[in-house]
Scaffold this active site. Structure first.
Site, PDB file in Angstrom:
ATOM      1  N   CYS A 270     -20.476 -14.773 -31.237  1.00  0.00           N
ATOM      2  CA  CYS A 270     -21.332 -13.607 -30.954  1.00  0.00           C
ATOM      3  C   CYS A 270     -21.766 -13.536 -29.496  1.00  0.00           C
ATOM      4  O   CYS A 270     -22.258 -12.499 -29.043  1.00  0.00           O
ATOM      5  CB  CYS A 270     -22.533 -13.595 -31.893  1.00  0.00           C
TER       6      CYS A 270
ATOM      7  N   HIS B  76     -28.198  -9.007 -29.041  1.00  0.00           N
ATOM      8  CA  HIS B  76     -27.117  -9.106 -30.014  1.00  0.00           C
ATOM      9  C   HIS B  76     -27.616  -8.575 -31.362  1.00  0.00           C
ATOM     10  O   HIS B  76     -28.729  -8.869 -31.779  1.00  0.00           O
ATOM     11  CB  HIS B  76     -26.635 -10.553 -30.148  1.00  0.00           C
TER      12      HIS B  76
ATOM     13  N   ASN C 185     -23.566  -6.494 -38.073  1.00  0.00           N
ATOM     14  CA  ASN C 185     -23.284  -7.440 -36.984  1.00  0.00           C
ATOM     15  C   ASN C 185     -21.784  -7.396 -36.669  1.00  0.00           C
ATOM     16  O   ASN C 185     -20.965  -7.777 -37.508  1.00  0.00           O
ATOM     17  CB  ASN C 185     -23.710  -8.850 -37.450  1.00  0.00           C
TER      18      ASN C 185
HETATM   19  N1  COA Z   1     -28.903 -10.112 -51.499  1.00  0.00           N
HETATM   20  C1  COA Z   1     -29.871 -10.554 -52.327  1.00  0.00           C
HETATM   21  N2  COA Z   1     -30.318 -11.809 -52.287  1.00  0.00           N
HETATM   22  C2  COA Z   1     -29.790 -12.647 -51.384  1.00  0.00           C
HETATM   23  C3  COA Z   1     -28.770 -12.251 -50.488  1.00  0.00           C
HETATM   24  C4  COA Z   1     -28.334 -10.914 -50.573  1.00  0.00           C
HETATM   25  N3  COA Z   1     -27.381 -10.425 -49.763  1.00  0.00           N
HETATM   26  N4  COA Z   1     -28.452 -13.280 -49.699  1.00  0.00           N
HETATM   27  C5  COA Z   1     -29.224 -14.310 -50.091  1.00  0.00           C
HETATM   28  N5  COA Z   1     -30.033 -13.929 -51.103  1.00  0.00           N
HETATM   29  C6  COA Z   1     -31.032 -14.704 -51.829  1.00  0.00           C
HETATM   30  C7  COA Z   1     -30.788 -16.192 -51.748  1.00  0.00           C
HETATM   31  O1  COA Z   1     -29.861 -16.597 -52.718  1.00  0.00           O
HETATM   32  C8  COA Z   1     -32.163 -16.746 -51.976  1.00  0.00           C
HETATM   33  O2  COA Z   1     -32.415 -16.732 -53.371  1.00  0.00           O
HETATM   34  P1  COA Z   1     -33.299 -17.896 -54.065  1.00  0.00           P
HETATM   35  O3  COA Z   1     -34.650 -17.795 -53.414  1.00  0.00           O
HETATM   36  O4  COA Z   1     -33.271 -17.488 -55.472  1.00  0.00           O
HETATM   37  O5  COA Z   1     -32.574 -19.152 -53.748  1.00  0.00           O
HETATM   38  C9  COA Z   1     -33.079 -15.713 -51.321  1.00  0.00           C
HETATM   39  O6  COA Z   1     -32.294 -14.522 -51.218  1.00  0.00           O
HETATM   40  C10 COA Z   1     -33.561 -16.136 -49.967  1.00  0.00           C
HETATM   41  O7  COA Z   1     -32.456 -16.637 -49.215  1.00  0.00           O
HETATM   42  P2  COA Z   1     -32.578 -17.090 -47.735  1.00  0.00           P
HETATM   43  O8  COA Z   1     -31.211 -17.475 -47.236  1.00  0.00           O
HETATM   44  O9  COA Z   1     -33.658 -18.110 -47.615  1.00  0.00           O
HETATM   45  O10 COA Z   1     -33.031 -15.733 -47.076  1.00  0.00           O
HETATM   46  P3  COA Z   1     -33.580 -15.466 -45.642  1.00  0.00           P
HETATM   47  O11 COA Z   1     -34.944 -14.923 -45.715  1.00  0.00           O
HETATM   48  O12 COA Z   1     -33.343 -16.599 -44.704  1.00  0.00           O
HETATM   49  O13 COA Z   1     -32.637 -14.267 -45.164  1.00  0.00           O
HETATM   50  C11 COA Z   1     -30.711 -13.978 -43.746  1.00  0.00           C
HETATM   51  C12 COA Z   1     -31.248 -14.478 -45.095  1.00  0.00           C
HETATM   52  C13 COA Z   1     -29.228 -14.247 -43.713  1.00  0.00           C
HETATM   53  C14 COA Z   1     -30.962 -12.493 -43.658  1.00  0.00           C
HETATM   54  C15 COA Z   1     -31.459 -14.693 -42.603  1.00  0.00           C
HETATM   55  O14 COA Z   1     -31.494 -16.085 -42.837  1.00  0.00           O
HETATM   56  C16 COA Z   1     -30.805 -14.451 -41.267  1.00  0.00           C
HETATM   57  O15 COA Z   1     -30.702 -13.340 -40.800  1.00  0.00           O
HETATM   58  N6  COA Z   1     -30.386 -15.518 -40.592  1.00  0.00           N
HETATM   59  C17 COA Z   1     -29.730 -15.402 -39.318  1.00  0.00           C
HETATM   60  C18 COA Z   1     -28.364 -14.870 -39.541  1.00  0.00           C
HETATM   61  C19 COA Z   1     -27.643 -14.587 -38.274  1.00  0.00           C
HETATM   62  O16 COA Z   1     -28.236 -14.212 -37.307  1.00  0.00           O
HETATM   63  N7  COA Z   1     -26.336 -14.763 -38.343  1.00  0.00           N
HETATM   64  C20 COA Z   1     -25.443 -14.430 -37.327  1.00  0.00           C
HETATM   65  C21 COA Z   1     -25.721 -15.121 -36.041  1.00  0.00           C
HETATM   66  S1  COA Z   1     -24.641 -14.457 -34.883  1.00  0.00           S
END
Ligand code: COA
Length: 335
Positions: free
Chosen positions: A114, A262, A292
């Site tokens: 990224c 980004h 993204n």
């Molecule tokens: N839809 C519904 N539920 C989802 C899901 C989706 N697409 N993806 C994950 N979940 C669920 C998980 O299974 C988890 O369930 P549980 O509590 O029953 O275990 C719950 O949602 C929370 O998951 P978590 O991973 O802790 O969520 P989060 O608040 O961290 O949000 C992201 C997830 C991916 C949005 C967040 O972590 C994020 O944006 N991280 C950075 C990602 C990034 O920048 N990536 C690219 C870098 S270039």
């Protein structure tokens, strides 16, 4: 004396097929609400079967060349940043070079995920300043839709990504009265976190075979991401490198007219802007519409800024990234 480098043209292209959150909710356990609340994303674009990454790159590059009032034959070198290359080798840049019909100019892919576009901008800037090339085409291009697990198991990553390409033309600026310039670029990486966000398969580190039916059955060819860990690192590293770059250009944060971050998660960008006390009206985001697009996100955003009159000659525009590697970077440009 070194030659200053400036951006003289921008372009972008996204495929026509719009995939809304509800379209994904029909294929996996997720919801429009969950995706919007956690990421800000409303829809993204996917290619149709048969479209190649180089087709997206070519459309974006053609728009950039047109806005720079140049022909492909005017370009001296092509750098293409991607994490979703068209083939294992050669790089997507070679397929783009063929389409451009720009002659036997050098081209290469740059792999910094990224952060890839800002890394490419840094290389282009250095080429021009060193006198190696006068006109460099820097492209970010991604096709994620063919490499994500569109099922409940892969939902944490699948909902985030979209396909697209963006491009800029970087040219020598010999006119002392023209202030347009790439003022500063800072690049960083931390390889010890490489496996926190990665795709393992196919990779030459897998022996004796890079890819086997067992590996495919284990879905190791899809991205693996530790979302919360990535989030925490992004909101620390992005303000850090942004401050570093602004300081190295000897300007204040207040002097910057437009901040481009980004487009990984709108919540990350809001967090970063809050931390730095940057007013919302100085930030531009388009993740709502494209998700993204990794290396393509920043050049797509830059092109939208340029074409929507968000950038006037003389403005200071900042571009800041964080991504797999981990890699992070920031560039400051006088428009
Ligand atoms: N839809 C519904 N539920 C989802 C899901 C989706 N697409 N993806 C994950 N979940 C669920 C998980 O299974 C988890 O369930 P549980 O509590 O029953 O275990 C719950 O949602 C929370 O998951 P978590 O991973 O802790 O969520 P989060 O608040 O961290 O949000 C992201 C997830 C991916 C949005 C967040 O972590 C994020 O944006 N991280 C950075 C990602 C990034 O920048 N990536 C690219 C870098 S270039």
């Amino acid at each position: 004396m070194t030659t200053r480098a400036k951006i003289t043209g921008t372009g972008m292209y996204v495929p026509e097929r719009v995939v809304k959150n509800d379209d994904l909710a029909a294929l996996m356990e997720t919801s429009d609400d969950w995706i919007r609340q956690r990421t800000g994303i409303e829809e993204r674009r996917y290619i149709d079967p048969g479209t190649q990454p180089a087709d997206l790159a070519y459309a974006a590059a053609s728009n950039a060349l047109e806005s720079a009032k140049l022909k492909p034959s005017d370009i001296d070198c092509v750098i293409l940043a991607t994490l979703s290359a068209q083939a294992d080798f050669p790089g997507t840049s070679f397929f783009l070079q063929e389409k451009l019909d720009a002659g036997e100019i050098p081209c290469f892919d740059l792999r910094a995920q990224c952060s890839g576009f800002v890394y490419s901008l840094s290389v282009a800037n250095s080429f021009v300043r060193a006198g190696t090339f006068r006109r460099v085409l820097a492209v970010g291009c991604e096709v994620h839709s063919t490499g994500i697990d569109i099922s409940t198991e892969g939902r944490d990553v699948a909902v985030l990504f979209g396909d697209g390409a963006g491009a800029v033309v970087v040219e020598a600026n010999d006119d002392p009265s023209d202030p347009s310039e790439i003022l500063a670029v800072n690049l960083h990486a931390e390889g010890r976190h490489a496996k926190r966000l990665w795709v393992e398969i196919p990779g030459s580190g897998n022996t004796p075979d890079r890819i086997t039916p067992e590996m495919l059955a284990q879905k190791r060819h899809y991205p693996h991401m530790e979302g919360r860990f990535v989030f925490k690192n992004a909101v620390t590293r992005m303000p850090e490198v942004l401050r570093e770059t602004v300081a190295s250009a000897d300007v204040g944060l207040d002097d910057v007219d437009l901040f481009l971050f980004h487009q990984a998660n709108l919540r990350i960008n809001e967090f970063v802007a809050n931390q730095l006390e940057i007013p919302a009206e100085k930030c531009l985001n388009n993740i709502q519409r494209y998700g993204n697009c990794s290396a393509a996100s920043i050049p797509i955003l830059l092109d939208e800024a340029a074409r929507s009159q968000r950038l006037e000659p003389g403005n200071l525009v900042s571009m800041t990234t964080f991504g797999s590697g981990f890699s992070w970077s920031s560039a400051l440009v006088r428009w």
